[in-house]
Design an enzyme around this catalytic site. Structure first.
Site, PDB file in Angstrom:
ATOM      1  N   CYS A   2       0.827  -1.217   0.000  1.00  0.00           N
ATOM      2  CA  CYS A   2       0.000   0.000   0.000  1.00  0.00           C
ATOM      3  C   CYS A   2       0.861   1.268   0.000  1.00  0.00           C
ATOM      4  O   CYS A   2       2.048   1.229   0.301  1.00  0.00           O
ATOM      5  CB  CYS A   2      -0.939   0.090   1.191  1.00  0.00           C
ATOM      6  SG  CYS A   2      -2.045  -1.316   1.371  1.00  0.00           S
ATOM      7  N   GLY A  28       0.075  -0.520  -4.974  1.00  0.00           N
ATOM      8  CA  GLY A  28      -1.249  -1.079  -4.749  1.00  0.00           C
ATOM      9  C   GLY A  28      -2.173  -0.743  -5.888  1.00  0.00           C
ATOM     10  O   GLY A  28      -2.289   0.423  -6.252  1.00  0.00           O
ATOM     11  N   ASN A 102      -0.480   2.401   5.978  1.00  0.00           N
ATOM     12  CA  ASN A 102       0.365   1.454   5.253  1.00  0.00           C
ATOM     13  C   ASN A 102       1.095   0.612   6.290  1.00  0.00           C
ATOM     14  O   ASN A 102       1.754   1.157   7.167  1.00  0.00           O
ATOM     15  CB  ASN A 102       1.372   2.210   4.376  1.00  0.00           C
ATOM     16  CG  ASN A 102       2.398   1.297   3.713  1.00  0.00           C
ATOM     17  OD1 ASN A 102       3.519   1.685   3.462  1.00  0.00           O
ATOM     18  ND2 ASN A 102       2.014   0.068   3.427  1.00  0.00           N
ATOM     19  N   GLY A 103       0.944  -0.696   6.171  1.00  0.00           N
ATOM     20  CA  GLY A 103       1.626  -1.573   7.130  1.00  0.00           C
ATOM     21  C   GLY A 103       0.701  -2.689   7.558  1.00  0.00           C
ATOM     22  O   GLY A 103      -0.286  -2.986   6.882  1.00  0.00           O
ATOM     23  N   CYS A 237      12.659  -2.022   6.074  1.00  0.00           N
ATOM     24  CA  CYS A 237      12.369  -3.285   5.384  1.00  0.00           C
ATOM     25  C   CYS A 237      13.299  -3.489   4.187  1.00  0.00           C
ATOM     26  O   CYS A 237      13.312  -2.682   3.252  1.00  0.00           O
ATOM     27  CB  CYS A 237      10.924  -3.253   4.908  1.00  0.00           C
ATOM     28  SG  CYS A 237      10.508  -4.592   3.802  1.00  0.00           S
ATOM     29  N   TYR A 243      12.459  -5.414  -3.908  1.00  0.00           N
ATOM     30  CA  TYR A 243      11.378  -5.559  -4.883  1.00  0.00           C
ATOM     31  C   TYR A 243      10.399  -4.407  -4.927  1.00  0.00           C
ATOM     32  O   TYR A 243      10.007  -3.959  -6.002  1.00  0.00           O
ATOM     33  CB  TYR A 243      10.584  -6.840  -4.561  1.00  0.00           C
ATOM     34  CG  TYR A 243       9.265  -6.922  -5.297  1.00  0.00           C
ATOM     35  CD1 TYR A 243       9.218  -7.227  -6.652  1.00  0.00           C
ATOM     36  CD2 TYR A 243       8.062  -6.653  -4.633  1.00  0.00           C
ATOM     37  CE1 TYR A 243       8.010  -7.266  -7.327  1.00  0.00           C
ATOM     38  CE2 TYR A 243       6.851  -6.692  -5.310  1.00  0.00           C
ATOM     39  CZ  TYR A 243       6.833  -7.002  -6.656  1.00  0.00           C
ATOM     40  OH  TYR A 243       5.643  -7.041  -7.324  1.00  0.00           O
ATOM     41  N   SER A 284      11.058  -6.398 -12.793  1.00  0.00           N
ATOM     42  CA  SER A 284      11.513  -6.492 -11.404  1.00  0.00           C
ATOM     43  C   SER A 284      13.004  -6.810 -11.271  1.00  0.00           C
ATOM     44  O   SER A 284      13.638  -6.424 -10.300  1.00  0.00           O
ATOM     45  CB  SER A 284      10.687  -7.543 -10.667  1.00  0.00           C
ATOM     46  OG  SER A 284      10.706  -8.767 -11.374  1.00  0.00           O
ATOM     47  N   ASP A 347      14.478 -10.461  -8.966  1.00  0.00           N
ATOM     48  CA  ASP A 347      14.741  -9.849  -7.660  1.00  0.00           C
ATOM     49  C   ASP A 347      14.431 -10.802  -6.521  1.00  0.00           C
ATOM     50  O   ASP A 347      15.032 -10.725  -5.461  1.00  0.00           O
ATOM     51  CB  ASP A 347      13.899  -8.582  -7.508  1.00  0.00           C
ATOM     52  CG  ASP A 347      12.429  -8.923  -7.466  1.00  0.00           C
ATOM     53  OD1 ASP A 347      11.889  -9.302  -8.510  1.00  0.00           O
ATOM     54  OD2 ASP A 347      11.835  -8.866  -6.381  1.00  0.00           O
ATOM     55  N   CYS A 383       6.291 -12.535   5.795  1.00  0.00           N
ATOM     56  CA  CYS A 383       6.451 -11.233   6.446  1.00  0.00           C
ATOM     57  C   CYS A 383       5.153 -10.911   7.167  1.00  0.00           C
ATOM     58  O   CYS A 383       4.088 -11.208   6.674  1.00  0.00           O
ATOM     59  CB  CYS A 383       6.735 -10.170   5.389  1.00  0.00           C
ATOM     60  SG  CYS A 383       6.778  -8.501   6.066  1.00  0.00           S
TER      61      CYS A 383
HETATM   62  P1  AMP Z   1       6.951 -16.316  -7.617  1.00  0.00           P
HETATM   63  O1  AMP Z   1       6.556 -16.381  -9.045  1.00  0.00           O
HETATM   64  O2  AMP Z   1       5.809 -16.719  -6.709  1.00  0.00           O
HETATM   65  O3  AMP Z   1       8.196 -17.027  -7.285  1.00  0.00           O
HETATM   66  O4  AMP Z   1       7.200 -14.785  -7.283  1.00  0.00           O
HETATM   67  C1  AMP Z   1       8.347 -14.134  -7.688  1.00  0.00           C
HETATM   68  C2  AMP Z   1       8.019 -12.982  -8.561  1.00  0.00           C
HETATM   69  O5  AMP Z   1       7.050 -12.150  -7.942  1.00  0.00           O
HETATM   70  C3  AMP Z   1       9.225 -12.132  -8.809  1.00  0.00           C
HETATM   71  O6  AMP Z   1       9.249 -11.811 -10.194  1.00  0.00           O
HETATM   72  C4  AMP Z   1       9.029 -10.905  -7.956  1.00  0.00           C
HETATM   73  O7  AMP Z   1       9.429  -9.742  -8.655  1.00  0.00           O
HETATM   74  C5  AMP Z   1       7.568 -10.869  -7.676  1.00  0.00           C
HETATM   75  N1  AMP Z   1       7.271 -10.617  -6.254  1.00  0.00           N
HETATM   76  C6  AMP Z   1       8.022 -10.844  -5.182  1.00  0.00           C
HETATM   77  N2  AMP Z   1       7.378 -10.514  -4.042  1.00  0.00           N
HETATM   78  C7  AMP Z   1       6.189 -10.047  -4.413  1.00  0.00           C
HETATM   79  C8  AMP Z   1       5.066  -9.535  -3.700  1.00  0.00           C
HETATM   80  N3  AMP Z   1       5.068  -9.456  -2.387  1.00  0.00           N
HETATM   81  N4  AMP Z   1       4.005  -9.138  -4.437  1.00  0.00           N
HETATM   82  C9  AMP Z   1       4.008  -9.239  -5.762  1.00  0.00           C
HETATM   83  N5  AMP Z   1       5.024  -9.710  -6.483  1.00  0.00           N
HETATM   84  C10 AMP Z   1       6.101 -10.117  -5.824  1.00  0.00           C
END
Ligand code: AMP
Length: 456
Positions: A2, A28, A102-103, A237, A243, A284, A347, A383
């Site tokens: 957020c 968001g 936010n949080g 954080c 990311y 990313s 990332d 988290c």
């Molecule tokens: P996954 O496909 O589930 O392994 O998620 C990894 C991908 O999601 C990476 O390309 C990240 O850039 C992205 N990502 C990592 N954390 C988040 C998050 N909290 N919300 C949305 N995208 C995320």
């Protein structure tokens, strides 16, 4: 996740809040809202959808007044009711109030149960409603004292922007987990926002970050008043750098892009590979991949094209759609990849969905070898402080070794950044919040407690 914004002391406050929210759309996409105060009443518009869908000129005109606060909401797991949009508005003993948060509060159930026990009624599942109730129920005469009273009862991660009919209050939790910065507009009015990229769009000058544990009070005709409510215990954080934040934002004095480059360079030191090319997962992984390529001394190429008209993969609530969306979103440049040994850098790796699809895509495009590199450590814990990283059972690295994850995603090799390497990249001047990697729940909550999926 957020985004929050607050603008104080300028006639078109709502319009500036709108631009700021637009700049922070990446924080968001589920719903957005702005409330404005004109001295006599608070006006509020909030809806599901993107900032540009929800607000148009006609609507913004209704948001009169020289103070505006706003919010972009990130939501997952289907909890996307318009009731969960923010700011949260209420009438109470001292008049009207509006709150943007936010949080994620770690004691939300305890507080909510106690309030319900005493007869409170809730309209949403959001922890932000706890904050409104606690302020309304406080016996103090002044709103500022009621806010301080409320702050003694909540725990976890929060950046709050609170508006009355004439004032604005801003609070960052003692750990400074989520970013929050203070800026000044050209006419001398003030703006606070989750990320500094919001300031660039409205041509505000960055003044400083809101300090962990600090409360700022904005009143007409006066300079903002700063009070330290809590002894600061900073734990910014790490995931904001990895990311979440926009690469052009500056958090606690550090440009996010530069941090990502360093993480990539460090990753090259820790997990080199025999490769011809380095490709990023767009968008990313771009900065980290550039760092990895620089560190390896190997060409960096944008070998995967992203279709920008598809949203971020995590936004869709069901697994089937998420898989489909990765394919809809990314497409390889076959000529560039055919017969090459490539490193593909992202990332972070959460469920493994993105990596699995991309490795398959690169192999199908003719890559001779695919080496997956992740510019973050293995995510082993959910988290509880506002990043939605799913439940522990969904986190692939929580249940599998690096070799097992490698086999699952089908890569020729897989390398993660070490926790020490991450700390070195960010600079060892802060105690970062590394909870997703080390499970140190320093601000309350634990791996089984509710995360932010159901909450703001
Ligand atoms: P996954 O496909 O589930 O392994 O998620 C990894 C991908 O999601 C990476 O390309 C990240 O850039 C992205 N990502 C990592 N954390 C988040 C998050 N909290 N919300 C949305 N995208 C995320």
């Amino acid at each position: 996740m957020c985004a929050v914004v607050g603008v104080f002391g300028v006639e078109n406050a709502a319009q500036l809040a709108y631009y700021a929210l637009f700049a922070m759309q990446h924080r968001g996409q589920e719903s957005t809202g702005i409330s404005s105060a004109d001295g006599e009443r608070i006006h509020l518009i909030k809806k599901r959808g993107l900032v540009t869908d929800v607000f148009h000129k006609g609507r913004l005109k209704l948001l009169e007044g020289s103070c505006a606060i706003g919010h972009n909401r990130y939501s997952t797991a289907g909890k996307d009711s318009v009731l969960d949009a923010q700011p949260v508005f209420a009438k109470y003993k001292l008049g009207e109030i509006s709150v943007a948060h936010n949080g994620n509060l770690t004691n939300k159930y305890e507080v909510r149960d106690e309030l319900i026990e005493k007869g409170a009624i809730f309209q949403t599942g959001m922890d932000t409603e706890n904050i409104v109730h606690l302020i309304a129920k406080s016996s103090k005469d002044k709103l500022s004292d009621r806010i301080k009273d409320m702050l003694t009862k909540i725990e976890g991660a929060y950046c709050l922007v609170i508006q009355s009919r004439t004032k604005m209050f801003v609070v960052r939790d003692r750990y400074g987990i989520r970013p929050l910065s203070l800026g000044k507009l050209k006419n001398g009015a003030y703006i606070v926002a989750s990320e500094t990229c919001a300031f660039d769009l409205v041509e505000a000058e960055f003044i400083r970050d809101v300090k962990p544990g600090e409360m700022l009070t904005f009143r007409e005709g006066k300079e903002p008043k700063s009070e330290m409510i809590f002894e600061p215990d900073p734990h910014p954080c790490a995931f904001e750098y990895i990311y979440f934040a926009r690469p052009d934002s500056i958090i606690d004095g550090k440009t996010v892009y530069n941090m990502r480059l360093k993480m990539g360079e460090q990753l090259a030191k820790e997990t080199p590979a025999k490769i011809d090319l380095v490709l990023p997962v767009p968008d990313s992984g771009v900065a980290a991949a550039k760092g990895y390529a620089d560190g390896m001394g190997v060409p960096f190429e944008m070998g995967i094209v992203r279709n920008h008209y598809v949203g971020r993969t995590f936004i869709e609530p069901t697994q089937e759609i998420r898989d489909l969306k990765v394919k809809l979103k990314l497409s390889p440049i076959k000529d560039m990849i055919k017969g090459k040994s490539v490193a593909i850098v992202d990332d972070s790796l959460v469920r493994g969905t993105t990596s699995l699809q991309i490795v398959r895509m690169l192999k199908e495009a003719g890559a001779s070898e695919v080496h997956m590199r992740i510019a973050a450590p293995e995510i082993k814990f959910p988290c509880r402080y506002g990043i939605d990283t799913a439940s522990k059972k969904e986190l692939i690295s929580a249940g599998k070794t690096v070799e097992e994850v490698r086999a699952y995603i089908g890569a020729d090799s897989l390398g993660f950044l070490s926790v020490e390497g991450l700390k070195d990249s960010l600079g060892n001047d802060s105690q970062y919040s590394l909870v997703s990697f080390d499970g140190q729940y320093f601000a309350g909550g634990n791996e089984d407690s509710p995360g932010c999926s159901n909450y703001a």
